[in-house]
Scaffold this motif. Structure first.
Motif, short mmCIF file in Angstrom:
data_model
loop_
_atom_site.label_atom_id
_atom_site.label_comp_id
_atom_site.label_asym_id
_atom_site.label_seq_id
_atom_site.Cartn_x
_atom_site.Cartn_y
_atom_site.Cartn_z
N ARG A 104 0.84 -1.21 0.00
CA ARG A 104 0.00 0.00 0.00
C ARG A 104 0.87 1.25 0.00
O ARG A 104 0.61 2.21 -0.73
CB ARG A 104 -0.92 0.01 1.22
N GLN A 232 -10.12 -1.51 -11.57
CA GLN A 232 -8.80 -1.50 -10.96
C GLN A 232 -8.53 -2.85 -10.28
O GLN A 232 -9.35 -3.30 -9.47
CB GLN A 232 -8.76 -0.40 -9.88
N TRP A 234 -7.16 -4.92 -7.37
CA TRP A 234 -6.97 -4.54 -5.96
C TRP A 234 -6.37 -5.76 -5.27
O TRP A 234 -7.10 -6.69 -4.91
CB TRP A 234 -8.31 -4.12 -5.35
N SER A 289 -6.76 4.08 -4.34
CA SER A 289 -8.02 3.33 -4.52
C SER A 289 -8.90 3.96 -5.59
O SER A 289 -8.91 5.17 -5.80
CB SER A 289 -8.79 3.30 -3.20
#
Ligand SMILES: [Zn+2]
Length: 302
Positions: A104, A232, A234, A289
């Motif tokens: 992250r 996207q 993830w 995000s």
């Protein structure tokens, strides 16, 4: 727009993963580069870039059982691999001077197509690590296709397992006049975070079916005019976020408290204030995000 964790520049020519001999030749090439990962997080340089090492390093430190996965060929033609170092952190410490960083934080720092490599390595290595055994007969699985297929080693079974991707729909619900949007917080969100509502797709559902079910379940509303916006990967561990906008005719919320801690309508002015004040009582998901980018898009009325 390529969202974080997407837009990879690596490419795998047709049939290459199927050819073990070619994969081995790629692995030992002078220009082959390897991304070592610990607990599925990659090695980084001091400046926070991805830290690639050549085969001679991998060969000298990795256990025989550590098989690299093939990520693809870079635009300069160099073969790229990733390898899970398992419990060999000490052995690798001399070769990874800056250690391993949480993906992250890396994604927020890199903010370009390198995050797609991070997502790819993280998702595939984790999938392999969690599927040592065949789900049909319990025998050992063997890693094939450079990490993209697991073959049961029991000849009587022969089950083939492919990487799993779990699609999640995230929905920017707006009022009929498009002057306000619906944001909420699920019980599993970090404190203060509010976001467009989201939910896993279930077998037999279209994207529209999932949206209608989720919005009805969580706030008791019926959606119209559903539009796909973007998507996207993830990699936590292996989702595909499908971002959509939808309109509702009515705006009276009936909040399902089993699903949500909170939900309410927000104007553009309120969103701007929350974006401006990241230490406030309500905050938005990070810029890595799709949720963040969907809210920014609505602010611009895109
Ligand atoms: Zn089996």
């Amino acid at each position: 727009m390529a969202l974080p964790f997407s837009g990879t520049l690596l490419f795998c020519p047709n049939g290459l993963r199927e050819d073990e001999t070619k994969l081995h030749k790629l692995k030992i090439r002078e220009d082959a580069l390897f991304l070592a990962c610990s607990k599925f997080n990659p090695a980084t340089t001091e400046s926070g870039d991805l830290f690639w090492v050549p085969w001679r390093v991998v060969h000298s430190v990795a256990a025989d059982s550590d098989r690299p996965i093939f990520l693809g060929l870079a635009p300069d033609g160099s073969p790229r691999f990733a390898i899970d170092i398992g419990d060999s952190l000490e052995a690798w410490s001399n070769f990874t001077p800056n250690g391993f960083q949480n993906i992250r934080s890396i994604a927020a720092h890199l903010a370009d197509n390198r995050t797609a490599i991070v997502a790819q390595a993280h998702s595939i290595l984790k999938w392999i690590a969690h599927h040592h055994f065949c789900s049909r007969c319990g025998s050992n699985n063997a890693v094939c296709l450079g990490g993209y297929r697991l073959d049961c080693t029991n000849p009587a079974c022969g089950a083939l397992t492919f990487p799993r991707i779990d699609p999640v729909v995230i929905i920017m619900v707006t009022s009929r006049d498009n002057e306000k949007c619906l944001l909420g917080r699920s019980h599993d969100y970090p404190d203060k975070i509010i976001s467009p509502l989201a939910g896993f797709m279930e077998p037999g559902e279209s994207i529209e079916d999932t949206i209608n079910r989720e919005i009805r379940e969580e706030v008791g509303l019926t959606c119209t005019d559903i539009r796909f916006w973007g998507n996207q990967p993830w990699p936590f561990p292996s989702n595909l976020m499908l971002g959509c906008f939808a309109t509702v005719e009515k705006d009276q919320l009936t909040i399902n408290e089993d699903e949500l801690v909170f939900a309410d309508w927000f104007t553009r002015k309120q969103l701007e204030e929350i974006f401006r004040n990241p230490s406030g009582d309500r905050i938005f998901p990070q810029s890595i995000s799709i949720a963040h980018h969907m809210m920014k898009a609505w602010l611009k009325d895109v």
